[in-house]
Structure formats: structure tokens, C-alpha cells
Design an enzyme around this catalytic site. Structure first.
Site, PDB file in Angstrom:
ATOM      1  N   ASP A 172       0.811  -1.212   0.000  1.00 45.65           N
ATOM      2  CA  ASP A 172       0.000   0.000   0.000  1.00 45.65           C
ATOM      3  C   ASP A 172       0.848   1.267   0.000  1.00 45.65           C
ATOM      4  OD1 ASP A 172      -2.117  -1.753   0.152  1.00 45.65           O
ATOM      5  OD2 ASP A 172      -2.696  -1.220   2.203  1.00 45.65           O
ATOM      6  N   TYR A 229      -3.179  -2.550  -6.008  1.00 49.79           N
ATOM      7  CA  TYR A 229      -4.042  -3.651  -5.556  1.00 49.79           C
ATOM      8  C   TYR A 229      -5.434  -3.549  -6.199  1.00 49.79           C
ATOM      9  CZ  TYR A 229      -6.070  -6.809  -1.978  1.00 49.79           C
ATOM     10  OH  TYR A 229      -6.704  -7.840  -1.300  1.00 49.79           O
ATOM     11  N   PRO A 279     -13.959 -10.377  -1.245  1.00 53.19           N
ATOM     12  CA  PRO A 279     -14.079 -10.158   0.202  1.00 53.19           C
ATOM     13  C   PRO A 279     -13.964  -8.675   0.551  1.00 53.19           C
ATOM     14  CG  PRO A 279     -12.386 -11.818  -0.301  1.00 53.19           C
ATOM     15  CD  PRO A 279     -12.732 -11.120  -1.586  1.00 53.19           C
ATOM     16  N   GLY A 280     -14.610  -8.307   1.655  1.00 56.27           N
ATOM     17  CA  GLY A 280     -14.373  -6.995   2.248  1.00 56.27           C
ATOM     18  C   GLY A 280     -13.184  -7.091   3.193  1.00 56.27           C
TER      19      GLY A 280
HETATM   20  N1  CAA Z   1      -9.348   9.246   1.845  1.00 59.79           N
HETATM   21  C1  CAA Z   1      -8.938  10.523   1.603  1.00 59.79           C
HETATM   22  N2  CAA Z   1      -7.796  11.048   2.071  1.00 59.79           N
HETATM   23  C2  CAA Z   1      -7.024  10.269   2.827  1.00 59.79           C
HETATM   24  C3  CAA Z   1      -7.385   8.927   3.137  1.00 59.79           C
HETATM   25  C4  CAA Z   1      -8.609   8.439   2.609  1.00 59.79           C
HETATM   26  N3  CAA Z   1      -9.020   7.202   2.860  1.00 59.79           N
HETATM   27  N4  CAA Z   1      -6.416   8.398   3.887  1.00 59.79           N
HETATM   28  C5  CAA Z   1      -5.464   9.347   4.056  1.00 59.79           C
HETATM   29  N5  CAA Z   1      -5.850  10.478   3.441  1.00 59.79           N
HETATM   30  C6  CAA Z   1      -5.126  11.747   3.364  1.00 59.79           C
HETATM   31  C7  CAA Z   1      -4.537  12.131   4.693  1.00 59.79           C
HETATM   32  O1  CAA Z   1      -5.494  12.812   5.447  1.00 59.79           O
HETATM   33  C8  CAA Z   1      -3.363  13.030   4.248  1.00 59.79           C
HETATM   34  O2  CAA Z   1      -3.871  14.252   3.849  1.00 59.79           O
HETATM   35  P1  CAA Z   1      -2.933  15.598   3.837  1.00 59.79           P
HETATM   36  O3  CAA Z   1      -1.801  15.315   2.902  1.00 59.79           O
HETATM   37  O4  CAA Z   1      -3.852  16.642   3.351  1.00 59.79           O
HETATM   38  O5  CAA Z   1      -2.509  15.759   5.267  1.00 59.79           O
HETATM   39  C9  CAA Z   1      -2.877  12.283   3.002  1.00 59.79           C
HETATM   40  O6  CAA Z   1      -4.005  11.561   2.503  1.00 59.79           O
HETATM   41  C10 CAA Z   1      -1.771  11.306   3.316  1.00 59.79           C
HETATM   42  O7  CAA Z   1      -1.202  10.930   2.103  1.00 59.79           O
HETATM   43  P2  CAA Z   1       0.182  10.175   2.081  1.00 59.79           P
HETATM   44  O8  CAA Z   1       0.566   9.907   0.665  1.00 59.79           O
HETATM   45  O9  CAA Z   1       1.185  10.909   2.915  1.00 59.79           O
HETATM   46  O10 CAA Z   1      -0.205   8.800   2.742  1.00 59.79           O
HETATM   47  P3  CAA Z   1       0.467   8.079   3.957  1.00 59.79           P
HETATM   48  O11 CAA Z   1       1.871   7.797   3.628  1.00 59.79           O
HETATM   49  O12 CAA Z   1       0.106   8.775   5.218  1.00 59.79           O
HETATM   50  O13 CAA Z   1      -0.307   6.670   4.023  1.00 59.79           O
HETATM   51  C11 CAA Z   1      -1.555   4.810   3.201  1.00 59.79           C
HETATM   52  C12 CAA Z   1      -1.227   6.287   3.059  1.00 59.79           C
HETATM   53  C13 CAA Z   1      -0.321   3.953   3.365  1.00 59.79           C
HETATM   54  C14 CAA Z   1      -2.221   4.390   1.923  1.00 59.79           C
HETATM   55  C15 CAA Z   1      -2.474   4.594   4.399  1.00 59.79           C
HETATM   56  O14 CAA Z   1      -3.554   5.501   4.311  1.00 59.79           O
HETATM   57  C16 CAA Z   1      -3.057   3.187   4.407  1.00 59.79           C
HETATM   58  O15 CAA Z   1      -2.400   2.233   4.793  1.00 59.79           O
HETATM   59  N6  CAA Z   1      -4.313   3.040   4.008  1.00 59.79           N
HETATM   60  C17 CAA Z   1      -4.994   1.744   4.017  1.00 59.79           C
HETATM   61  C18 CAA Z   1      -5.145   1.203   2.659  1.00 59.79           C
HETATM   62  C19 CAA Z   1      -6.007  -0.027   2.754  1.00 59.79           C
HETATM   63  O16 CAA Z   1      -7.217   0.033   2.946  1.00 59.79           O
HETATM   64  N7  CAA Z   1      -5.405  -1.214   2.615  1.00 59.79           N
HETATM   65  C20 CAA Z   1      -6.136  -2.435   2.709  1.00 59.79           C
HETATM   66  C21 CAA Z   1      -5.199  -3.514   3.139  1.00 59.79           C
HETATM   67  S1  CAA Z   1      -6.040  -5.037   3.445  1.00 59.79           S
HETATM   68  C22 CAA Z   1      -6.520  -5.538   1.932  1.00 59.79           C
HETATM   69  O17 CAA Z   1      -6.130  -5.028   0.926  1.00 59.79           O
HETATM   70  C23 CAA Z   1      -7.453  -6.708   1.911  1.00 59.79           C
HETATM   71  C24 CAA Z   1      -8.669  -6.368   1.153  1.00 59.79           C
HETATM   72  O18 CAA Z   1      -8.843  -6.870   0.052  1.00 59.79           O
HETATM   73  C25 CAA Z   1      -9.685  -5.483   1.743  1.00 59.79           C
END
Ligand code: CAA
Length: 248
Positions: free
Chosen positions: A95, A154, A184-185
Site C-alpha cells: 500500500d 491492488y 471479500p471486504g
Molecule cells: N481518503 C482521503 N484522504 C485520505 C485517506 C482516505 N481514505 N487516507 C489518508 N488520506 C489523506 C490524509 O489525510 C493526508 O492528507 P494531507 O496530505 O492533506 O494531510 C494524506 O491523505 C496522506 O497521504 P500520504 O501519501 O502521505 O499517505 P500516507 O503515507 O500517510 O499513508 C496509506 C497512506 C499507506 C495508503 C495509508 O492511508 C493506508 O495504509 N491506508 C490503508 C489502505 C487499505 O485500505 N489497505 C487495505 C489492506 S487489506 C486488503 O487489501 C485486503 C482487502 O482486500 C480489503
């Protein structure tokens, strides 16, 4: 019930384990494909499964390599019989937002999560066509249906996986083979445990059922799609996501 040979790629993973167990409990011969460098932990997993009353075969299988899949599928055919049920379940996450995503994280996810469907299925499809019977279940994700912040790689791979399902379903529909996707969720597995806690918490709060899914809930859907009973559903994308995403 006819006893079949089932191959579950990523069979020793969080969702894969539950699928292996369910198919084994139904009396099938089940082989779990594992990423070759994980031999030691895969063998420990197999022992654990055995202690739980499930005899499951193991096969080293690098789903990102076409030639390794060819080798593995032919060894599985020799040892256990040709594959009747294929569950493409192996998958990884890398991610990160697109603006920071290194090429290697794009390539790793596309090759493990999407190329894999071709790499493995290509080597089992002719055996299924020869027999006139087969079940293929591709494990995608809600994030392939709706997109997810931080998962351009992904989401693209999982959306592509269902495109693969639909095309292969059309090619095999008249030949006794069904091909379906399960999406899946958020399921309690090591993959979701690796997420930042606050991000996971906010996603779970947005799930209408207000909880994460269990691997067994995915396994139940897969087992039905892989059964004799599923003789008329093909090319479908079955969501198992607690209501997180709904569509027509
Ligand atoms: N929607 C909108 N904005 C978002 C957000 C979202 N969901 N999440 C973060 N942001 C914003 C933050 O508020 C921040 O904003 P500012 O820059 O204005 O402060 C900015 O985005 C952060 O951006 P970065 O590029 O700096 O991101 P980061 O390095 O902090 O991390 C990330 C980003 C690694 C993607 C982290 O948010 C993360 O891990 N997200 C989860 C992703 C996810 O759902 N993965 C699922 C894994 S499990 C799976 O995949 C199984 C399955 O099938 C479901």
C-alpha cells in the site's frame, strides 16, 4: 459427493487456510500452494492443520512465475491427480499513494495478484476441458470493485482479476466449467492486521455490519461456488463484505 482435487494458491494464508479446511472437510483432496521461500512456515502450518483433523497436501508454487506454475501443476497432477477445483487466492499488498509508489510495488502486486490468475489457470484449464468439469474461483476484493485510497496497484489487480473471470467464464461455459470471483471486504487476517490501526478502525466503522469478516465466511462462499450444486452461476462477482459496497 464426487471427491475432487482442489488446488488453493496461497493456501496457507489467512483466507486460504479457511478455504483449504472447508474443502477438506467436504471430502476433497486439497493441495495448498505456498510461496517457495516460506517452506518452513508452510510445513508448520500443514502440521497444525493435520492436528486439527485436516490432511492437506503442500506444493511450492510461485504464482508470479509462469514456468514455476507449469512445474508445480504437473507435479501436483502426478502426486494427487489433475486439478478439478482451482482457487486463485494468493495475494499481497504494497500500500501507498500513487504519488510515492515505487515501480517495484506496482509490479510486485500486479504479478502476484493478477498475472498469477493467468499463470496458474493456464496450466489447469486444458485438464478441466478434457474432463468436461471444473470449478475456478478467483479471490479478488471489495477494493477492486470500488477503489481504495493507497491501493492503486491492488485495486487495479483485483479489478483485472474479475475481467479475467468474466472472459474465461464465457470461454468455458459450454464445457462444464464455472469461473467466478469472490470479492471479500475487510477480513480478519494478517493482511488487514498489517494496516495502520487508525485506518483499519475507520474503515471498519464504515462497514454496515460494524465488524470485520471472518475467513470462514469467505470459505463458505467459495465452497458453494466450487460445488456440484453450482452448475449455473458463472462469470459472477460475489461480494462478501458486510454491506461495505453494494452494486447491481
Ligand atoms: N481518503 C482521503 N484522504 C485520505 C485517506 C482516505 N481514505 N487516507 C489518508 N488520506 C489523506 C490524509 O489525510 C493526508 O492528507 P494531507 O496530505 O492533506 O494531510 C494524506 O491523505 C496522506 O497521504 P500520504 O501519501 O502521505 O499517505 P500516507 O503515507 O500517510 O499513508 C496509506 C497512506 C499507506 C495508503 C495509508 O492511508 C493506508 O495504509 N491506508 C490503508 C489502505 C487499505 O485500505 N489497505 C487495505 C489492506 S487489506 C486488503 O487489501 C485486503 C482487502 O482486500 C480489503
Amino acid at each position: 459427493m464426487t471427491k475432487r482435487v482442489a488446488l488453493v494458491t496461497g493456501g496457507n494464508g489467512g483466507i486460504g487456510s479457511a478455504i483449504c479446511k472447508e474443502l477438506a472437510n467436504q471430502g476433497h483432496t486439497v493441495v495448498a500452494g505456498y510461496f517457495p521461500p516460506e517452506k518452513e512456515s508452510a510445513e508448520a502450518w500443514q502440521k497444525d492443520m493435520h492436528e486439527q483433523g485436516c490432511a492437506i497436501g503442500l506444493a511450492p508454487l510461485d504464482v508470479s512465475s509462469f514456468s514455476d506454475c507449469e512445474r508445480a501443476v504437473s507435479e501436483i497432477a502426478e502426486e494427487f491427480g489433475s486439478v478439478d477445483i482451482l482457487v486463485n487466492c494468493a495475494g499481497i499488498t504494497r500500500d501507498g499513494t500513487l504519488k510515492k509508489m515505487p515501480e517495484e510495488n506496482w509490479k510486485a502486486v500486479i504479478s502476484t495478484n493478477l498475472d498469477s490468475a493467468f499463470n496458474v489457470t493456464r496450466h489447469v484449464i486444458n485438464g478441466m476441458l478434457d474432463k468436461g468439469w471444473g470449478r475456478i474461483v478467483n479471490i479478488a476484493s471489495v477494493n477492486g470493485q470500488r477503489g481504495q485510497f493507497g491501493q492503486a496497484n491492488y485495486s487495479a489487480a483485483k479489478a483485472g482479476m474479475h475481467g479475467f473471470t468474466m472472459a474465461v467464464a464465457l470461454e468455458t461455459a459450454a464445457k462444464g466449467i464455472t469461473v467466478n470471483t469472490v470479492s471479500p471486504g475487510y477480513i480478519s487476517t494478517p493482511m488487514t492486521e498489517a494496516m495502520p490501526e487508525n485506518v483499519l478502525e475507520s474503515i471498519v466503522n464504515s462497514v454496515p455490519m460494524r465488524r470485520m469478516g471472518k475467513p470462514e465466511e469467505i470459505a463458505d462462499a467459495v465452497a458453494w461456488l466450487a460445488s456440484e450444486g453450482n452448475s449455473y452461476t458463472t462469470g459472477a462477482n460475489i461480494p462478501v463484505n458486510g454491506g461495505l459496497f453494494t452494486s447491481h
